[in-house]
Design an enzyme around this catalytic site. Structure first.
Site, mmCIF file in Angstrom:
data_model
loop_
_atom_site.group_PDB
_atom_site.id
_atom_site.type_symbol
_atom_site.label_atom_id
_atom_site.label_comp_id
_atom_site.label_asym_id
_atom_site.label_seq_id
_atom_site.Cartn_x
_atom_site.Cartn_y
_atom_site.Cartn_z
ATOM 1 N N PHE A 62 37.076 4.210 43.125
ATOM 2 C CA PHE A 62 36.388 2.937 43.014
ATOM 3 C C PHE A 62 35.102 3.081 43.805
ATOM 4 O O PHE A 62 35.126 3.521 44.944
ATOM 5 C CB PHE A 62 37.243 1.798 43.594
ATOM 6 C CG PHE A 62 38.548 1.632 42.899
ATOM 7 C CD1 PHE A 62 38.650 0.829 41.790
ATOM 8 C CD2 PHE A 62 39.667 2.307 43.346
ATOM 9 C CE1 PHE A 62 39.860 0.683 41.133
ATOM 10 C CE2 PHE A 62 40.874 2.181 42.697
ATOM 11 C CZ PHE A 62 40.972 1.352 41.586
ATOM 12 N N PHE A 67 27.112 7.277 44.629
ATOM 13 C CA PHE A 67 28.020 7.763 45.642
ATOM 14 C C PHE A 67 28.441 9.191 45.416
ATOM 15 O O PHE A 67 28.265 9.756 44.352
ATOM 16 C CB PHE A 67 29.287 6.885 45.694
ATOM 17 C CG PHE A 67 30.170 7.039 44.497
ATOM 18 C CD1 PHE A 67 31.208 7.942 44.505
ATOM 19 C CD2 PHE A 67 29.946 6.296 43.362
ATOM 20 C CE1 PHE A 67 32.019 8.097 43.405
ATOM 21 C CE2 PHE A 67 30.751 6.438 42.253
ATOM 22 C CZ PHE A 67 31.792 7.344 42.276
ATOM 23 N N VAL A 141 26.126 4.923 39.510
ATOM 24 C CA VAL A 141 26.806 3.697 39.914
ATOM 25 C C VAL A 141 27.183 2.831 38.711
ATOM 26 O O VAL A 141 28.192 2.121 38.739
ATOM 27 C CB VAL A 141 25.939 2.893 40.896
ATOM 28 C CG1 VAL A 141 24.641 2.450 40.265
ATOM 29 C CG2 VAL A 141 26.705 1.707 41.428
ATOM 30 N N HIS A 162 27.554 15.430 27.422
ATOM 31 C CA HIS A 162 26.864 14.165 27.198
ATOM 32 C C HIS A 162 27.372 13.527 25.907
ATOM 33 O O HIS A 162 27.388 14.149 24.850
ATOM 34 C CB HIS A 162 25.360 14.401 27.108
ATOM 35 C CG HIS A 162 24.536 13.178 27.325
ATOM 36 N ND1 HIS A 162 24.580 12.088 26.478
ATOM 37 C CD2 HIS A 162 23.632 12.859 28.302
ATOM 38 C CE1 HIS A 162 23.741 11.160 26.913
ATOM 39 N NE2 HIS A 162 23.157 11.598 28.020
ATOM 40 N N ALA A 163 27.760 12.247 26.005
ATOM 41 C CA ALA A 163 28.374 11.561 24.871
ATOM 42 C C ALA A 163 27.456 11.490 23.649
ATOM 43 O O ALA A 163 27.935 11.501 22.504
ATOM 44 C CB ALA A 163 28.778 10.146 25.290
ATOM 45 N N GLU A 230 18.375 15.478 35.491
ATOM 46 C CA GLU A 230 19.313 15.940 34.454
ATOM 47 C C GLU A 230 18.806 17.211 33.778
ATOM 48 O O GLU A 230 19.600 18.104 33.436
ATOM 49 C CB GLU A 230 19.533 14.844 33.421
ATOM 50 C CG GLU A 230 20.585 15.204 32.367
ATOM 51 C CD GLU A 230 20.963 14.009 31.526
ATOM 52 O OE1 GLU A 230 21.901 13.294 31.926
ATOM 53 O OE2 GLU A 230 20.313 13.791 30.473
ATOM 54 N N HIS A 273 20.782 -2.757 32.533
ATOM 55 C CA HIS A 273 19.838 -3.858 32.727
ATOM 56 C C HIS A 273 18.555 -3.293 33.328
ATOM 57 O O HIS A 273 18.130 -3.670 34.420
ATOM 58 C CB HIS A 273 20.446 -4.926 33.642
ATOM 59 C CG HIS A 273 21.732 -5.487 33.130
ATOM 60 N ND1 HIS A 273 21.804 -6.349 32.063
ATOM 61 C CD2 HIS A 273 23.018 -5.286 33.523
ATOM 62 C CE1 HIS A 273 23.053 -6.677 31.822
ATOM 63 N NE2 HIS A 273 23.827 -6.032 32.702
ATOM 64 N N TYR A 274 17.960 -2.378 32.598
ATOM 65 C CA TYR A 274 16.799 -1.669 33.131
ATOM 66 C C TYR A 274 15.610 -2.607 33.405
ATOM 67 O O TYR A 274 14.830 -2.366 34.322
ATOM 68 C CB TYR A 274 16.371 -0.583 32.143
ATOM 69 C CG TYR A 274 17.349 0.563 32.028
ATOM 70 C CD1 TYR A 274 18.070 1.013 33.134
ATOM 71 C CD2 TYR A 274 17.547 1.196 30.804
ATOM 72 C CE1 TYR A 274 18.958 2.064 33.028
ATOM 73 C CE2 TYR A 274 18.445 2.260 30.706
ATOM 74 C CZ TYR A 274 19.147 2.683 31.806
ATOM 75 O OH TYR A 274 20.030 3.725 31.700
ATOM 76 N N ARG A 278 14.821 -1.668 37.101
ATOM 77 C CA ARG A 278 13.758 -0.686 37.249
ATOM 78 C C ARG A 278 12.408 -1.398 37.304
ATOM 79 O O ARG A 278 12.125 -2.284 36.484
ATOM 80 C CB ARG A 278 13.765 0.305 36.083
ATOM 81 C CG ARG A 278 14.982 1.222 36.116
ATOM 82 C CD ARG A 278 14.970 2.170 34.921
ATOM 83 N NE ARG A 278 16.072 3.118 34.998
ATOM 84 C CZ ARG A 278 16.345 4.015 34.059
ATOM 85 N NH1 ARG A 278 15.610 4.096 32.967
ATOM 86 N NH2 ARG A 278 17.362 4.863 34.215
#
Length: 280
Positions: A62, A67, A141, A162-163, A230, A273-274, A278
């Protein structure tokens, strides 16, 4: 090669050197249980899908904030990197769980926040984690755990497919194609998602240090990789093959829709929610 009880046959044996085969119970995966997907890389690392787990020990996470997960037997420490430690909420944890909040610099651009995490992770591994932990996992996160994310995910060096790219032909992978960047790649094995990576502390420290060095060299040359950290992670994983690859079950995006090979989604992308998160 050691002889195995009949109940464990047939299996394929992985993690083998040319003349040596090391096999432990924790490394058992039932590769033939999934004939509909690729279960092994060309360098004989397993690709973990639902139905292939060979261990019953659960790993539960959790997290709040970006993190690092530190594992030492049954002890878990969550390292939260934030520029506002005073806003860290009081979270009630299970026994043998703890949180460490680490203040980091706030960068003007989200791209720099993403890239500079490599330095922060490497630093906390050196100062803290390596003295008492065995494995480190790094997560974005904005993800939600929805199913078991267990010990089958542990390995010396772990990457996740990567999906949005795992079913595409390699020529459509968005590697950095700029020869001036340290992340430059013409071809690769897979396209990995930087939202989840991990392994032994030594392997993760080596990865984060190498990525940070490449990022800084690019900055000195006025270059920025296409997908920032990435892109550098994909270059590193191409040069230093991961010992375990996780399927997109371990970082799935529901906007993709139904696909038959994803039997369970263990970690989901949270709504983005960029516009509000951002600044550029």
């Amino acid at each position: 090669i050691a002889l195995l009880p009949k109940q464990f046959l047939p299996i394929r044996i992985f993690f083998a050197e040319p003349d040596t085969c090391v096999l432990t119970l924790n490394n058992f995966c039932y590769f033939r249980s999934r004939r509909d997907v690729q279960t092994c890389t060309s360098w004989k690392a397993p690709i973990i899908w639902d139905g292939m787990e060979g261990s019953s020990v659960a790993l539960t996470v959790f997290a709040v904030g970006r993190f690092v997960l530190c594992k030492n037997k049954t002890l878990f420490t969550y390292y939260v990197f934030t520029d506002n430690p005073e806003k860290m909420p009081d979270i009630k944890l299970a026994p043998q769980r703890s949180i460490k909040v680490i203040k980091v610099e706030r960068h003007a651009r989200w791209q720099d926040i993403s890239m500079m995490r490599m330095k922060a992770i490497s630093g906390v591994i050196e100062s803290d984690i390596r003295h008492r932990c065995t494995h480190v996992f790094c997560f974005d996160v904005d993800q939600v755990f929805t199913a078991r994310f267990g010990s089958e995910a542990l390995g010396d060096s772990v990457a996740v497919l990567h999906a949005h790219y795992y079913r595409l032909p390699r020529e459509q992978y968005t590697y950095d194609r700029n020869p001036k960047s340290k992340a430059y790649m013409e071809n690769g094995d897979f396209y990995y998602h930087a939202a989840v990576f991990g392994g032994s502390w030594r392997s993760v420290k080596a990865l984060t240090e190498a990525c940070y060095q490449s990022i800084m060299e690019d900055k000195e040359n006025g270059v920025e990789a296409l997908w920032h950290d990435e892109s550098h992670l994909n270059k590193y994983m191409w040069l230093h093959k991961p010992s375990r690859v996780l399927s997109p079950e371990y970082c799935w995006d529901t906007s993709i829709g139904y696909t038959s090979d994803i039997r369970v989604s263990r970690l989901l992308w949270a709504p983005k929610h960029y516009d509000s998160l951002r600044t550029n």
